[in-house]
Write a protein that holds these residues in place. Sequence first.
Motif, PDB file in Angstrom:
ATOM      1  N   LYS A  33       2.670   1.631   0.966  1.00  0.00           N
ATOM      2  CA  LYS A  33       2.700   0.162   1.000  1.00  0.00           C
ATOM      3  C   LYS A  33       2.023  -0.382   2.240  1.00  0.00           C
ATOM      4  O   LYS A  33       1.467  -1.477   2.225  1.00  0.00           O
ATOM      5  N   SER A  34       2.113   0.378   3.331  1.00  0.00           N
ATOM      6  CA  SER A  34       1.490  -0.118   4.571  1.00  0.00           C
ATOM      7  C   SER A  34       1.216   1.040   5.524  1.00  0.00           C
ATOM      8  O   SER A  34       1.797   2.118   5.397  1.00  0.00           O
ATOM      9  N   VAL A  35       0.325   0.758   6.435  1.00  0.00           N
ATOM     10  CA  VAL A  35       0.104   1.693   7.547  1.00  0.00           C
ATOM     11  C   VAL A  35       0.577   0.955   8.791  1.00  0.00           C
ATOM     12  O   VAL A  35      -0.073   0.014   9.260  1.00  0.00           O
ATOM     13  N   ASP A  36       1.733   1.338   9.262  1.00  0.00           N
ATOM     14  CA  ASP A  36       2.350   0.591  10.359  1.00  0.00           C
ATOM     15  C   ASP A  36       1.776   0.962  11.723  1.00  0.00           C
ATOM     16  O   ASP A  36       1.717   0.141  12.611  1.00  0.00           O
ATOM     17  N   ASP A  37       1.411   2.186  11.852  1.00  0.00           N
ATOM     18  CA  ASP A  37       0.801   2.607  13.112  1.00  0.00           C
ATOM     19  C   ASP A  37      -0.216   3.691  12.789  1.00  0.00           C
ATOM     20  O   ASP A  37      -0.009   4.495  11.866  1.00  0.00           O
ATOM     21  N   PHE A  38      -1.254   3.687  13.566  1.00  0.00           N
ATOM     22  CA  PHE A  38      -2.304   4.674  13.277  1.00  0.00           C
ATOM     23  C   PHE A  38      -3.054   5.000  14.567  1.00  0.00           C
ATOM     24  O   PHE A  38      -3.521   4.110  15.266  1.00  0.00           O
ATOM     25  N   SER A  39      -3.085   6.270  14.849  1.00  0.00           N
ATOM     26  CA  SER A  39      -3.912   6.744  15.967  1.00  0.00           C
ATOM     27  C   SER A  39      -4.380   8.149  15.601  1.00  0.00           C
ATOM     28  O   SER A  39      -4.084   8.640  14.509  1.00  0.00           O
ATOM     29  N   SER A  60      -7.637  11.059  10.656  1.00  0.00           N
ATOM     30  CA  SER A  60      -8.461   9.958  10.151  1.00  0.00           C
ATOM     31  C   SER A  60      -8.121   9.789   8.681  1.00  0.00           C
ATOM     32  O   SER A  60      -7.686  10.743   8.021  1.00  0.00           O
ATOM     33  N   ILE A  61      -8.272   8.577   8.194  1.00  0.00           N
ATOM     34  CA  ILE A  61      -7.922   8.313   6.797  1.00  0.00           C
ATOM     35  C   ILE A  61      -9.179   8.518   5.956  1.00  0.00           C
ATOM     36  O   ILE A  61     -10.162   7.786   6.108  1.00  0.00           O
ATOM     37  N   LYS A  63      -9.397   8.307   2.633  1.00  0.00           N
ATOM     38  CA  LYS A  63      -9.494   7.259   1.631  1.00  0.00           C
ATOM     39  C   LYS A  63      -8.153   6.538   1.562  1.00  0.00           C
ATOM     40  O   LYS A  63      -7.096   7.174   1.634  1.00  0.00           O
ATOM     41  N   TYR A  64      -8.221   5.265   1.447  1.00  0.00           N
ATOM     42  CA  TYR A  64      -6.997   4.470   1.323  1.00  0.00           C
ATOM     43  C   TYR A  64      -7.274   3.381   0.299  1.00  0.00           C
ATOM     44  O   TYR A  64      -8.013   2.446   0.561  1.00  0.00           O
ATOM     45  N   CYS A  65      -6.678   3.575  -0.882  1.00  0.00           N
ATOM     46  CA  CYS A  65      -6.988   2.641  -1.964  1.00  0.00           C
ATOM     47  C   CYS A  65      -5.849   2.656  -2.987  1.00  0.00           C
ATOM     48  O   CYS A  65      -5.375   3.730  -3.375  1.00  0.00           O
TER      49      CYS A  65
END
Lengths: 87, 307
Positions: A33-39, A60-61, A63-65
Amino acid sequence: MRLYEEVFKSVNGEAISRCLFVPKGDGYFEGVKSVDDFSNERIVIGFSKNRVEIVGEAFSIGKYCDGDLHLLGRIVQIRVLQDGEKA
Amino acid sequence: MNRFRSYEYVLLEGIFPERAILRLQREKIPLYDVKKVQKTQILFRISKKDSEKVFAIYPNVCYNDIVYSPFYVQKIGGSGFFRAIAAVKRRIGMLVGALLCVIALFATDSLVFGVEFVGSSVYRREVLSALEQNGIFPFSTYTCEREDEICAQLLTLPSVEYCSVKKSGGFVYVEMRLSPFETDRMQKESLRASRSGEVVSVAVLRGTGRVNVGQAVHSGDLLVENVLETEEHGQVCVEPIAKVVLACTYEAELVADTEEEAFAKAYLEIGFFDTECMIERSIVKNGEGQNSFFVKIRYTVIERVNM
């Protein structure tokens, strides 16, 4: 897959998120549903009922879809965050 | 990644850029290769068709300062097949130049820019002449088919023991080796006239010419001497290379029954060789009832030494 069918049968048809990951490898997450934090070393992914903290290296992402997230890098640890726990 | 689909790299900058990812997801925009470059910067790849949507959601405040946007979005570059096309379009001049350079390299590879001699070059003039006869001269195209013919032609030259013709780079290399014994066969004596006559032409490649065109010479006269005048050593003895053409006249009264017999006797007396060439001939009978003819023959004689 039979194992998956058995696992999800026990949830009584309730829509749940699926997580698939390889230790020290990539991960694939459905129902995001969400990416709340990303590093590069940490990512917090929000699902409908809970949030998951993933720790590792060189994130690293890919794909996000449509709620599907393909996480690239080396997953070392996955932890479900408690309610109210800071992301 | 679909190589034939056009993608664009986008750098999104702002406080807590993860929020922007969430917003883009709500708009059903697929994101690829998402990387956090800095704490406030995220780099990702989107399909080119979604590019307009992203900029609609987060208008670039650099270009439109009326609209507020919490995030600053900018295109970094493309990817995939169309990126290659765009790169080609941008560098069309350089690519055309490179293409022309390659074509020029292939075109000039077959061209001849000069002739280099390996080993002996004493027959330089003959070699250049033979090459030219076979269509090889500066800025001409080189063909290997004539190599054997040229070699065969050069091997007929005196004292040539080995010969090879080949092209390397822009030069034709002619390797020629002379027999060490052949130089002894060259005549060292001066060229003298074997007959009396008038000098028609003189060609001296080596030695000193002692006669001029139009000069009358007698049998045994010196035509070309085997010496060379040098500033350092004075007179130096050399093997002469020369050719002198003489115009000679034969006049005689010969006893014969017919004109043909008289000419035949005259030819025998002159001693015609292959190199001799008749210019004109005349015959007059000496009175009725007499078996004698006055025969006059003009002919040329080529006197040569080492040539």
